[in-house]
Design a protein around this motif. Structure first.
Motif, PDB file in Angstrom:
ATOM      1  N   ALA A  28      17.774  -1.469  13.048  1.00  0.00           N
ATOM      2  CA  ALA A  28      17.829  -1.948  11.663  1.00  0.00           C
ATOM      3  C   ALA A  28      19.109  -1.485  10.985  1.00  0.00           C
ATOM      4  O   ALA A  28      19.700  -2.213  10.177  1.00  0.00           O
ATOM      5  CB  ALA A  28      16.614  -1.450  10.887  1.00  0.00           C
ATOM      6  N   GLN A  29      19.570  -0.279  11.329  1.00  0.00           N
ATOM      7  CA  GLN A  29      20.806   0.231  10.741  1.00  0.00           C
ATOM      8  C   GLN A  29      22.001  -0.606  11.169  1.00  0.00           C
ATOM      9  O   GLN A  29      22.916  -0.862  10.373  1.00  0.00           O
ATOM     10  CB  GLN A  29      21.008   1.690  11.140  1.00  0.00           C
ATOM     11  CG  GLN A  29      22.107   2.389  10.352  1.00  0.00           C
ATOM     12  CD  GLN A  29      22.150   3.873  10.627  1.00  0.00           C
ATOM     13  OE1 GLN A  29      22.249   4.288  11.782  1.00  0.00           O
ATOM     14  NE2 GLN A  29      22.069   4.671   9.589  1.00  0.00           N
ATOM     15  N   ILE A  30      22.026  -1.060  12.410  1.00  0.00           N
ATOM     16  CA  ILE A  30      23.113  -1.914  12.890  1.00  0.00           C
ATOM     17  C   ILE A  30      23.124  -3.230  12.111  1.00  0.00           C
ATOM     18  O   ILE A  30      24.181  -3.709  11.670  1.00  0.00           O
ATOM     19  CB  ILE A  30      22.975  -2.171  14.400  1.00  0.00           C
ATOM     20  CG1 ILE A  30      23.234  -0.878  15.185  1.00  0.00           C
ATOM     21  CG2 ILE A  30      23.934  -3.273  14.856  1.00  0.00           C
ATOM     22  CD1 ILE A  30      22.946  -0.989  16.666  1.00  0.00           C
ATOM     23  N   VAL A  31      21.956  -3.824  11.921  1.00  0.00           N
ATOM     24  CA  VAL A  31      21.865  -5.093  11.197  1.00  0.00           C
ATOM     25  C   VAL A  31      22.380  -4.937   9.773  1.00  0.00           C
ATOM     26  O   VAL A  31      23.193  -5.747   9.284  1.00  0.00           O
ATOM     27  CB  VAL A  31      20.412  -5.606  11.186  1.00  0.00           C
ATOM     28  CG1 VAL A  31      20.269  -6.804  10.242  1.00  0.00           C
ATOM     29  CG2 VAL A  31      19.976  -5.995  12.594  1.00  0.00           C
ATOM     30  N   LYS A  32      21.937  -3.891   9.076  1.00  0.00           N
ATOM     31  CA  LYS A  32      22.347  -3.694   7.689  1.00  0.00           C
ATOM     32  C   LYS A  32      23.819  -3.278   7.600  1.00  0.00           C
ATOM     33  O   LYS A  32      24.513  -3.657   6.650  1.00  0.00           O
ATOM     34  CB  LYS A  32      21.453  -2.654   7.030  1.00  0.00           C
ATOM     35  CG  LYS A  32      20.019  -3.115   6.838  1.00  0.00           C
ATOM     36  CD  LYS A  32      19.956  -4.362   5.970  1.00  0.00           C
ATOM     37  CE  LYS A  32      18.554  -4.867   5.769  1.00  0.00           C
ATOM     38  NZ  LYS A  32      18.509  -6.080   4.906  1.00  0.00           N
ATOM     39  N   SER A  33      24.285  -2.518   8.574  1.00  0.00           N
ATOM     40  CA  SER A  33      25.704  -2.143   8.586  1.00  0.00           C
ATOM     41  C   SER A  33      26.579  -3.376   8.766  1.00  0.00           C
ATOM     42  O   SER A  33      27.653  -3.476   8.162  1.00  0.00           O
ATOM     43  CB  SER A  33      25.975  -1.133   9.703  1.00  0.00           C
ATOM     44  OG  SER A  33      25.339   0.105   9.441  1.00  0.00           O
ATOM     45  N   ASN A  34      26.120  -4.324   9.567  1.00  0.00           N
ATOM     46  CA  ASN A  34      26.887  -5.553   9.753  1.00  0.00           C
ATOM     47  C   ASN A  34      27.018  -6.340   8.450  1.00  0.00           C
ATOM     48  O   ASN A  34      28.033  -6.991   8.208  1.00  0.00           O
ATOM     49  CB  ASN A  34      26.245  -6.432  10.834  1.00  0.00           C
ATOM     50  CG  ASN A  34      26.601  -5.988  12.242  1.00  0.00           C
ATOM     51  OD1 ASN A  34      27.555  -5.229  12.438  1.00  0.00           O
ATOM     52  ND2 ASN A  34      25.845  -6.433  13.212  1.00  0.00           N
ATOM     53  N   GLU A  35      25.996  -6.267   7.611  1.00  0.00           N
ATOM     54  CA  GLU A  35      26.082  -6.927   6.309  1.00  0.00           C
ATOM     55  C   GLU A  35      27.196  -6.309   5.462  1.00  0.00           C
ATOM     56  O   GLU A  35      27.929  -7.012   4.761  1.00  0.00           O
ATOM     57  CB  GLU A  35      24.742  -6.837   5.584  1.00  0.00           C
ATOM     58  CG  GLU A  35      23.633  -7.640   6.243  1.00  0.00           C
ATOM     59  CD  GLU A  35      22.308  -7.491   5.515  1.00  0.00           C
ATOM     60  OE1 GLU A  35      22.278  -6.877   4.420  1.00  0.00           O
ATOM     61  OE2 GLU A  35      21.284  -7.997   6.033  1.00  0.00           O
ATOM     62  N   VAL A  36      27.327  -4.982   5.542  1.00  0.00           N
ATOM     63  CA  VAL A  36      28.388  -4.314   4.779  1.00  0.00           C
ATOM     64  C   VAL A  36      29.750  -4.638   5.383  1.00  0.00           C
ATOM     65  O   VAL A  36      30.727  -4.859   4.656  1.00  0.00           O
ATOM     66  CB  VAL A  36      28.159  -2.794   4.737  1.00  0.00           C
ATOM     67  CG1 VAL A  36      29.193  -2.129   3.824  1.00  0.00           C
ATOM     68  CG2 VAL A  36      26.749  -2.466   4.244  1.00  0.00           C
ATOM     69  N   ARG A  37      29.838  -4.678   6.707  1.00  0.00           N
ATOM     70  CA  ARG A  37      31.107  -5.008   7.364  1.00  0.00           C
ATOM     71  C   ARG A  37      31.598  -6.390   6.922  1.00  0.00           C
ATOM     72  O   ARG A  37      32.779  -6.587   6.629  1.00  0.00           O
ATOM     73  CB  ARG A  37      30.939  -4.960   8.884  1.00  0.00           C
ATOM     74  CG  ARG A  37      30.696  -3.556   9.424  1.00  0.00           C
ATOM     75  CD  ARG A  37      30.532  -3.549  10.934  1.00  0.00           C
ATOM     76  NE  ARG A  37      30.318  -2.191  11.410  1.00  0.00           N
ATOM     77  CZ  ARG A  37      29.195  -1.754  11.980  1.00  0.00           C
ATOM     78  NH1 ARG A  37      28.178  -2.590  12.169  1.00  0.00           N
ATOM     79  NH2 ARG A  37      29.073  -0.502  12.353  1.00  0.00           N
ATOM     80  N   LEU A  38      30.673  -7.348   6.864  1.00  0.00           N
ATOM     81  CA  LEU A  38      31.060  -8.688   6.409  1.00  0.00           C
ATOM     82  C   LEU A  38      31.468  -8.674   4.940  1.00  0.00           C
ATOM     83  O   LEU A  38      32.362  -9.422   4.528  1.00  0.00           O
ATOM     84  CB  LEU A  38      29.910  -9.667   6.635  1.00  0.00           C
ATOM     85  CG  LEU A  38      29.648 -10.067   8.080  1.00  0.00           C
ATOM     86  CD1 LEU A  38      28.465 -11.035   8.156  1.00  0.00           C
ATOM     87  CD2 LEU A  38      30.878 -10.695   8.728  1.00  0.00           C
ATOM     88  N   LYS A  39      30.826  -7.836   4.155  1.00  0.00           N
ATOM     89  CA  LYS A  39      31.214  -7.710   2.751  1.00  0.00           C
ATOM     90  C   LYS A  39      32.642  -7.183   2.630  1.00  0.00           C
ATOM     91  O   LYS A  39      33.436  -7.683   1.817  1.00  0.00           O
ATOM     92  CB  LYS A  39      30.246  -6.763   2.042  1.00  0.00           C
ATOM     93  CG  LYS A  39      30.617  -6.451   0.605  1.00  0.00           C
ATOM     94  CD  LYS A  39      29.682  -5.405   0.032  1.00  0.00           C
ATOM     95  CE  LYS A  39      30.163  -4.953  -1.328  1.00  0.00           C
ATOM     96  NZ  LYS A  39      29.310  -3.897  -1.899  1.00  0.00           N
ATOM     97  N   MET A  40      32.990  -6.168   3.434  1.00  0.00           N
ATOM     98  CA  MET A  40      34.347  -5.630   3.404  1.00  0.00           C
ATOM     99  C   MET A  40      35.354  -6.667   3.909  1.00  0.00           C
ATOM    100  O   MET A  40      36.479  -6.754   3.402  1.00  0.00           O
ATOM    101  CB  MET A  40      34.432  -4.354   4.253  1.00  0.00           C
ATOM    102  CG  MET A  40      33.557  -3.195   3.768  1.00  0.00           C
ATOM    103  SD  MET A  40      33.931  -2.637   2.092  1.00  0.00           S
ATOM    104  CE  MET A  40      35.581  -1.952   2.269  1.00  0.00           C
TER     105      MET A  40
END
Length: 337
Positions: A210-222
């Protein structure tokens, strides 16, 4: 009123909370309170906290469990000191953690967040350093969070109405600090001032997928902050290939380098430093190549013959400098893996 509040959210950390609290109480910086915000622990975490007799400890306990993000927000709502420091109830701070952070904030007015080097201990052990300066740190935020156990100015959060996001859990820290980068300077102290405990029950272990999935959302935001016009195919390549630096052939290395140049060419709004992006991408791909080289040319041991094959491949020069020296030395000494 103290100048600084250490915000410590807790939930079922009874085996470790006393050691964590004492590492705070033994700080060389003295002008602080420790706010323990307990999220309805079902073990004896609260009993152990209450048994520690120190007037600097303030406890806020709640009957309903709301999760880490909202528990942190509960704490931020209570705090009214100028400065805030954040740590978990199972980690250990070095004695000069707070003093170092306050000194940075007092010395450099443009810095709103001070973060630190840390060491994992417990289930795994390794040292972690994030880039020291703001632009380099921001470039690395495309890959992962670069702020750990920070000491920060409360006004940065309060004036900008920033809250920890429940939807971003268990990557709530990554999301929070991604929101801060456009607002203030962030500085990373290049010393190990924190010890981050790893164990099977912690969130970063039990909720890894779940942390990988949510981290990917932040990566796309950046990435969107760099340029909002990346295609869906480019975003997939960024997340699936570029960030994990997947390399199975020399052709993959060429694709990664081309994509790095694409990102830099899209940095037209100036939200990132091109120099910092180039430096970060070179290191990122360099360490990916290192893993590929060791897997491909030195699967069992380092030998002069394998080293000559590596030289003829043209990949040796793309490795980080210190790793080039290490591979040469190991090959001459016939080191086993």
């Amino acid at each position: 009123m103290p100048r600084l509040t250490v915000l410590m959210p807790t939930y079922n950390v009874a085996p470790w909370v006393e050691e964590s609290i004492h590492s705070v109480l033994n700080q060389t910086y003295r002008d602080f309170e420790l706010l323990v915000v307990d999220d309805a622990s079902t073990d004896d975490t609260l009993d152990r906290v209450r048994a520690i007799n120190d007037p600097r400890i303030r406890i806020a306990s709640f009957p309903n469990n709301v999760g880490l993000s909202e528990n942190l927000n509960r704490g931020l709502d209570i705090i009214d000191t100028e400065l805030v420091a954040r740590m978990d109830g199972d980690d250990i701070a070095e004695p000069d953690w707070l003093e170092t952070g306050v000194q940075v904030l007092d010395t450099i007015p443009d810095v709103g967040i001070c973060s630190f080097g840390f060491q994992f201990f417990g289930a795994k052990t390794s040292l972690v350093r994030f880039p020291e300066h703001h632009e380099d740190s921001k470039a690395q935020m495309l890959f992962g969070c670069t702020v750990i156990v920070p000491v920060f100015r409360r006004a940065v959060m309060a004036d900008n109405h920033l809250r920890y996001s429940t939807e971003a859990f268990p990557a709530e820290d990554y999301m929070m600090w991604s929101n801060v980068y456009p607002l203030t300077q962030i500085y990373n102290v290049q010393r190990t001032l924190f010890h981050y405990r790893t164990h099977p029950t912690q969130i970063s272990t039990s909720r890894r997928e779940a942390q990988i999935v949510k981290s990917n959302e932040v990566r796309l935001k950046m990435l969107h902050w760099l340029n909002p016009n990346f295609t869906d195919e480019e975003k997939r390549f960024f997340l699936d290939i570029f960030v994990p630096c997947k390399i199975e052939s020399k052709e993959d290395i060429a694709k990664l380098k081309c994509f790095a140049q694409l990102i830099i060419s899209r940095n037209t709004n100036g939200n990132y430093s091109n120099e910092a992006l180039r430096h970060k991408f070179k290191l990122h791909i360099g360490y990916g190549v290192l893993e590929y080289v060791e897997r491909t040319y030195f699967p069992r041991s380092y030998t002069p013959i394998a080293f000559l094959r590596l030289l003829s491949s043209g990949l040796y020069s793309t490795l980080p400098a210190r790793n080039r020296r290490k591979i040469l030395a190991k090959s001459l000494l016939l080191k086993k893996k």
